[in-house]
Design a protein around this motif. Structure first.
Motif, mmCIF file in Angstrom:
data_model
loop_
_atom_site.group_PDB
_atom_site.id
_atom_site.type_symbol
_atom_site.label_atom_id
_atom_site.label_comp_id
_atom_site.label_asym_id
_atom_site.label_seq_id
_atom_site.Cartn_x
_atom_site.Cartn_y
_atom_site.Cartn_z
ATOM 1 N N SER A 483 0.855 -1.185 0.000
ATOM 2 C CA SER A 483 0.000 0.000 0.000
ATOM 3 C C SER A 483 0.892 1.236 0.000
ATOM 4 O O SER A 483 2.015 1.213 0.522
ATOM 5 C CB SER A 483 -0.887 -0.005 1.251
ATOM 6 N N ILE A 484 0.389 2.324 -0.586
ATOM 7 C CA ILE A 484 1.231 3.505 -0.749
ATOM 8 C C ILE A 484 1.672 4.090 0.589
ATOM 9 O O ILE A 484 2.712 4.730 0.692
ATOM 10 C CB ILE A 484 0.511 4.565 -1.605
ATOM 11 N N ASP A 485 0.912 3.842 1.630
ATOM 12 C CA ASP A 485 1.291 4.364 2.952
ATOM 13 C C ASP A 485 2.394 3.545 3.597
ATOM 14 O O ASP A 485 2.899 3.902 4.663
ATOM 15 C CB ASP A 485 0.075 4.429 3.876
ATOM 16 N N ARG A 486 2.798 2.438 2.956
ATOM 17 C CA ARG A 486 3.882 1.589 3.475
ATOM 18 C C ARG A 486 5.174 1.772 2.686
ATOM 19 O O ARG A 486 6.210 1.255 3.063
ATOM 20 C CB ARG A 486 3.463 0.108 3.409
ATOM 21 N N SER A 509 4.932 -2.748 -14.445
ATOM 22 C CA SER A 509 5.127 -1.916 -13.234
ATOM 23 C C SER A 509 4.271 -0.645 -13.266
ATOM 24 O O SER A 509 4.683 0.415 -12.789
ATOM 25 C CB SER A 509 6.608 -1.544 -13.059
ATOM 26 N N ILE A 510 3.070 -0.767 -13.819
ATOM 27 C CA ILE A 510 2.148 0.368 -13.870
ATOM 28 C C ILE A 510 0.948 0.049 -13.000
ATOM 29 O O ILE A 510 0.276 -0.979 -13.173
ATOM 30 C CB ILE A 510 1.709 0.669 -15.312
ATOM 31 N N ASP A 511 0.696 0.953 -12.037
ATOM 32 C CA ASP A 511 -0.400 0.777 -11.088
ATOM 33 C C ASP A 511 -1.604 1.611 -11.503
ATOM 34 O O ASP A 511 -1.520 2.496 -12.362
ATOM 35 C CB ASP A 511 0.050 1.201 -9.692
ATOM 36 N N SER A 512 -2.719 1.369 -10.829
ATOM 37 C CA SER A 512 -3.939 2.116 -11.112
ATOM 38 C C SER A 512 -4.066 3.313 -10.179
ATOM 39 O O SER A 512 -3.564 3.305 -9.052
ATOM 40 C CB SER A 512 -5.160 1.210 -10.951
ATOM 41 N N SER A 513 -4.745 4.340 -10.676
ATOM 42 C CA SER A 513 -5.044 5.515 -9.855
ATOM 43 C C SER A 513 -6.486 5.936 -10.101
ATOM 44 O O SER A 513 -7.068 5.621 -11.148
ATOM 45 C CB SER A 513 -4.091 6.669 -10.165
ATOM 46 N N THR A 514 -7.050 6.604 -9.127
ATOM 47 C CA THR A 514 -8.407 7.126 -9.241
ATOM 48 C C THR A 514 -8.446 8.506 -8.607
ATOM 49 O O THR A 514 -7.499 8.940 -7.940
ATOM 50 C CB THR A 514 -9.429 6.202 -8.535
ATOM 51 N N MET A 515 -9.565 9.203 -8.823
ATOM 52 C CA MET A 515 -9.816 10.483 -8.177
ATOM 53 C C MET A 515 -11.271 10.491 -7.731
ATOM 54 O O MET A 515 -12.153 10.935 -8.471
ATOM 55 C CB MET A 515 -9.533 11.662 -9.127
ATOM 56 N N GLN A 516 -11.533 9.925 -6.563
ATOM 57 C CA GLN A 516 -12.907 9.849 -6.095
ATOM 58 C C GLN A 516 -12.960 10.021 -4.581
ATOM 59 O O GLN A 516 -12.026 9.647 -3.869
ATOM 60 C CB GLN A 516 -13.549 8.521 -6.501
ATOM 61 N N LYS A 521 -10.188 1.084 -4.538
ATOM 62 C CA LYS A 521 -9.272 -0.049 -4.445
ATOM 63 C C LYS A 521 -7.989 0.172 -5.240
ATOM 64 O O LYS A 521 -7.133 -0.701 -5.301
ATOM 65 C CB LYS A 521 -9.965 -1.321 -4.931
ATOM 66 N N ALA A 522 -7.858 1.340 -5.844
ATOM 67 C CA ALA A 522 -6.676 1.637 -6.640
ATOM 68 C C ALA A 522 -5.446 1.760 -5.750
ATOM 69 O O ALA A 522 -5.538 2.063 -4.548
ATOM 70 C CB ALA A 522 -6.887 2.927 -7.423
ATOM 71 N N PHE A 523 -4.282 1.546 -6.344
ATOM 72 C CA PHE A 523 -3.027 1.752 -5.612
ATOM 73 C C PHE A 523 -2.943 3.181 -5.095
ATOM 74 O O PHE A 523 -2.512 3.438 -3.968
ATOM 75 C CB PHE A 523 -1.850 1.459 -6.542
ATOM 76 N N LEU A 524 -3.385 4.162 -5.911
ATOM 77 C CA LEU A 524 -3.326 5.569 -5.528
ATOM 78 C C LEU A 524 -4.664 6.236 -5.831
ATOM 79 O O LEU A 524 -5.128 6.210 -6.972
ATOM 80 C CB LEU A 524 -2.215 6.289 -6.306
ATOM 81 N N ASN A 525 -5.276 6.804 -4.793
ATOM 82 C CA ASN A 525 -6.465 7.620 -4.990
ATOM 83 C C ASN A 525 -6.133 9.054 -4.609
ATOM 84 O O ASN A 525 -5.635 9.313 -3.508
ATOM 85 C CB ASN A 525 -7.625 7.125 -4.131
ATOM 86 N N LEU A 526 -6.360 9.956 -5.539
ATOM 87 C CA LEU A 526 -6.069 11.364 -5.296
ATOM 88 C C LEU A 526 -7.335 12.057 -4.805
ATOM 89 O O LEU A 526 -8.353 12.118 -5.501
ATOM 90 C CB LEU A 526 -5.573 12.031 -6.581
ATOM 91 N N ASN A 556 -5.653 5.127 3.660
ATOM 92 C CA ASN A 556 -4.269 4.663 3.518
ATOM 93 C C ASN A 556 -3.716 4.819 2.110
ATOM 94 O O ASN A 556 -2.532 5.085 1.925
ATOM 95 C CB ASN A 556 -4.166 3.186 3.941
ATOM 96 N N ASN A 557 -4.562 4.627 1.092
ATOM 97 C CA ASN A 557 -4.080 4.677 -0.295
ATOM 98 C C ASN A 557 -4.286 6.048 -0.925
ATOM 99 O O ASN A 557 -4.204 6.182 -2.145
ATOM 100 C CB ASN A 557 -4.781 3.609 -1.136
#
Length: 662
Positions: A483-486, A509-516, A521-526, A556-557
């Motif tokens: 998780s990004i917080d780790r 090595s490409i992760d998913s991101s979201t903005m919501q 459940k994405a690796f990174l949510n902005l 956390n993400n």
């Protein structure tokens, strides 16, 4: 004279930073300020009560002195107020000096006397009342003056009206601010054919620098003990100069900055930065654009930056900022090793909106003919230059143009469906520049977020493969199901986190991101609030509501992103920009470093961003002060248009605040 200006605080992104690293200093290209002013002597710039002033004489003999108030560092409105001292006549360079709660402007009158005026507010001088220092014996001065403050006393140094004598005097402030001479004498070291510069080393000792007499171009220094009224022997500094070598304090009381012009036909500037107990043993040459025939002036901005002002060969005023950290390596300088175990959730970094749109390589869409720089460019520097300016989060949209992938900015994900759009940097150039940057700067790390995909134009899997092939596995960060917080900053050093909005390609090595705002459940949510307005008051209100709604913190993400964009209205984008033509931007000094005069015929995206960016620093600082922003909801990304070293400077300052300490 008053000029109302619009612009962004600190270093405007139209400057292309030199980012040279020497003696732990970096600096940007000099720019012209006070564009209508001219002088044939040195200018002096200083900071007083968080505002900035400059003083100069007009061209020619028996010229008048002018002072200009340039505004405060965090002002959102800006003006340059010029006052002319009509009763002043001088042939020498004037100087500013702060003593306690007062600001003085000194100059040598045409008759050799020392004259001065005193401020009558935080932004103005009493130019109607010119004072004269009465010395106990007849002394005439020439060339210029330099001053250092000691308690309630000013030590003034100058040159006598003869061939080689340098003189000094102690000036004591009375209750009403006027000055009286306590003593004056010849400086008891070998002479000079120019006036010296002076700084206070401590409460009891001053140092002067000067060039030799007549044809002696050697650079010297000597110290004066105020208590015993004695001079040390002169010290030879093994460089040569044609003019007075300037000497100033920078950053703190233990650091000195020497700057001088070369000898004879060498009109380059050189500098050396040392401690107060050291003698400069090496010099650094500034680039060709730093060229002058007169001494230069320095002014502290904060504990990381100062400005250098000088008069160019064209008699115009120029200014550059110097910094004690390298924007290209700010993460290494600021975060390592002390914060190596922190995560992205613990820090803040500068981000670039539509990062690849600093150039217009082509247009597309139904109304492609209406697309131009006015309504499609969001940035003023290429991504490679943004990296060197300290930007570390890049928003990218990618699409094909003439069979080649480019960054893009359009009104729809698919260019064919858009009313209009533009193509920016070639994507392969962006990736190559990023790869080379991370190879050279092994502690820096970068976040790339790609979005607005059009599968029918270029499938995301093809883009993922293209990125992986260009960057290579040694540069791309592999989260290994963390998780990004780790993920610690130590693990990120030298890496690029690459995310696709709503897509992931683990083999590349490409992760998913979201903005919501909801659980993702994405690796990174902005977590962010996009104001979608060209009204700064509405943007500010939306951001306050956003941060207050985040008082329970982020998941956390999640990283919290401050989205700071003023957007064009449909009329501005479609109609006002129709006859837009590029014109030259005129960089102007502001309180902190620089403002840009963007009073133009049309309001381009860049115009709007410069208008809005000037509110960022002051408002974020105010929200931190009143608790709107706190440890639970602090931003991790400051995401802007017209990005540059100015936003890096602010992120560096924030990272050193208690707010960003564990």
């Amino acid at each position: 004279m008053k000029f109302n200006l619009f612009g962004a605080l600190m270093l405007v992104t139209f400057l292309l930073p030199v980012n040279l690293r020497a003696q732990s200093l970096t600096f940007g290209s000099p720019v012209n300020y006070l564009p209508h002013a001219r002088t044939d002597k040195a200018v002096d710039i200083t900071r007083f009560k968080n505002g900035f002033f400059v003083v100069w004489k007009s061209m020619g003999n028996d010229a008048v002195v002018s002072v200009a108030y340039l505004g405060k560092q965090d002002a959102t409105e800006f003006s340059e107020d010029i006052q002319v001292v009509n009763t002043s006549q001088t042939n020498a360079a004037p100087v500013l000096r702060v003593l306690g709660s007062r600001l003085y402007a000194f100059w040598i009158a045409s008759d050799g006397s020392l004259r001065y005026i005193i401020n009558n507010s935080d932004s103005t001088f009493d130019v109607a009342h010119v004072n004269t220092v009465a010395f106990s014996n007849t002394v005439k001065l020439k060339g210029g003056v330099s001053c250092a403050a000691f308690g309630n006393t000013i030590l003034m140094v100058s040159h006598a009206d003869d061939k080689n004598s340098m003189v000094h005097a102690l000036l004591e402030a009375t209750a009403d601010g006027t000055l009286r001479a306590k003593e004056q004498n010849t400086i008891a070291v070998s002479g000079s054919s120019d006036y010296p510069f002076v700084v206070a080393l401590n409460d009891h000792t001053a140092r002067v620098t000067f060039k030799g007499a007549n044809q002696d171009a050697q650079f010297y220094s000597a110290d004066y003990a105020l208590d015993s009224k004695t001079w040390s022997d002169k010290t030879t500094i093994h460089f040569k100069t044609k003019i007075s070598p300037a000497l100033y304090h920078v950053f703190n009381s233990t650091r000195l900055f020497y700057v001088w012009r070369g000898d004879k036909k060498d009109d380059h500037l050189y500098y050396a930065a040392t401690g107060t107990t050291e003698i400069p043993k090496s010099q650094t040459e500034l680039p060709d654009e730093y060229s002058t025939d007169v001494p230069v002036s320095l002014c502290a901005v904060d504990d990381k930056k100062f400005v250098v002002s000088f008069v160019g060969k064209d008699n115009k005023f120029y200014l550059s900022y110097f910094s004690n950290y390298n924007p290209a390596r700010w993460q290494e300088d600021i975060l390592f090793p002390a914060k190596a175990n922190y995560t992205l959730k613990d820090i803040v970094m500068p981000g670039s909106h539509d990062a690849g749109m600093s150039v217009l390589s082509g247009t597309g869409g139904i109304n492609a003919g209406s697309i131009n720089e006015c309504n499609v460019l969001t940035q003023t520097q290429t991504i490679e230059r943004q990296l060197k300016a300290g930007l570390r989060m890049f928003d990218l949209r990618v699409g094909p143009y003439k069979g080649v992938l480019y960054t893009k900015h359009c009104s729809s994900d698919c260019m064919a469906d858009a009313m209009g759009g533009g193509y920016g940097e070639k994507f392969s150039d962006v990736l190559l520049g990023l790869k080379n940057f991370l190879k050279e700067n092994k502690k820096e790390f970068v976040v790339l977020t790609l979005s607005h995909f059009c599968q029918k134009e270029t499938p995301t899997q093809d883009i993922a493969r293209f990125i992986a092939d260009a960057l290579g596995t040694d540069v791309m960060f592999n989260n290994r199901q963390q998780s990004i917080d780790r993920v610690t900053l130590r693990e990120l050093a030298g890496k690029a986190i690459v995310t696709f909005e709503k897509y992931a390609y683990p083999t590349h090595s490409i992760d998913s991101s979201t903005m919501q705002p909801l659980q993702s459940k994405a690796f990174l949510n902005l977590r962010r609030e996009y104001a979608a307005t060209n009204d700064i008051s509405k943007l500010l209100a939306r951001q306050v509501t956003f941060f207050k709604g985040l008082n329970e913190g982020a998941r956390n993400n999640e990283l919290i992103r401050l989205d700071w964009q003023l957007s064009q209205s449909s009329d501005e984008a479609a109609m006002v920009c129709n006859d837009f033509q590029s014109d030259n931007i005129s960089p102007i000094l502001n309180g902190a470093i620089l403002l840009t005069n963007v009073i133009r015929k049309h309001r381009s995206i860049i115009d709007l961003s410069l208008r809005g960016n000037k509110y960022l620093v002051s408002n974020v600082s105010a929200w931190i002060a009143d608790g709107t922003i706190n440890k639970r909801n602090k931003p991790n990304i400051l995401y802007v248009d017209a990005a540059g070293a100015w936003i890096t400077d602010f992120c560096v300052a924030l990272n050193e605040m208690e707010l960003y300490q564990k």
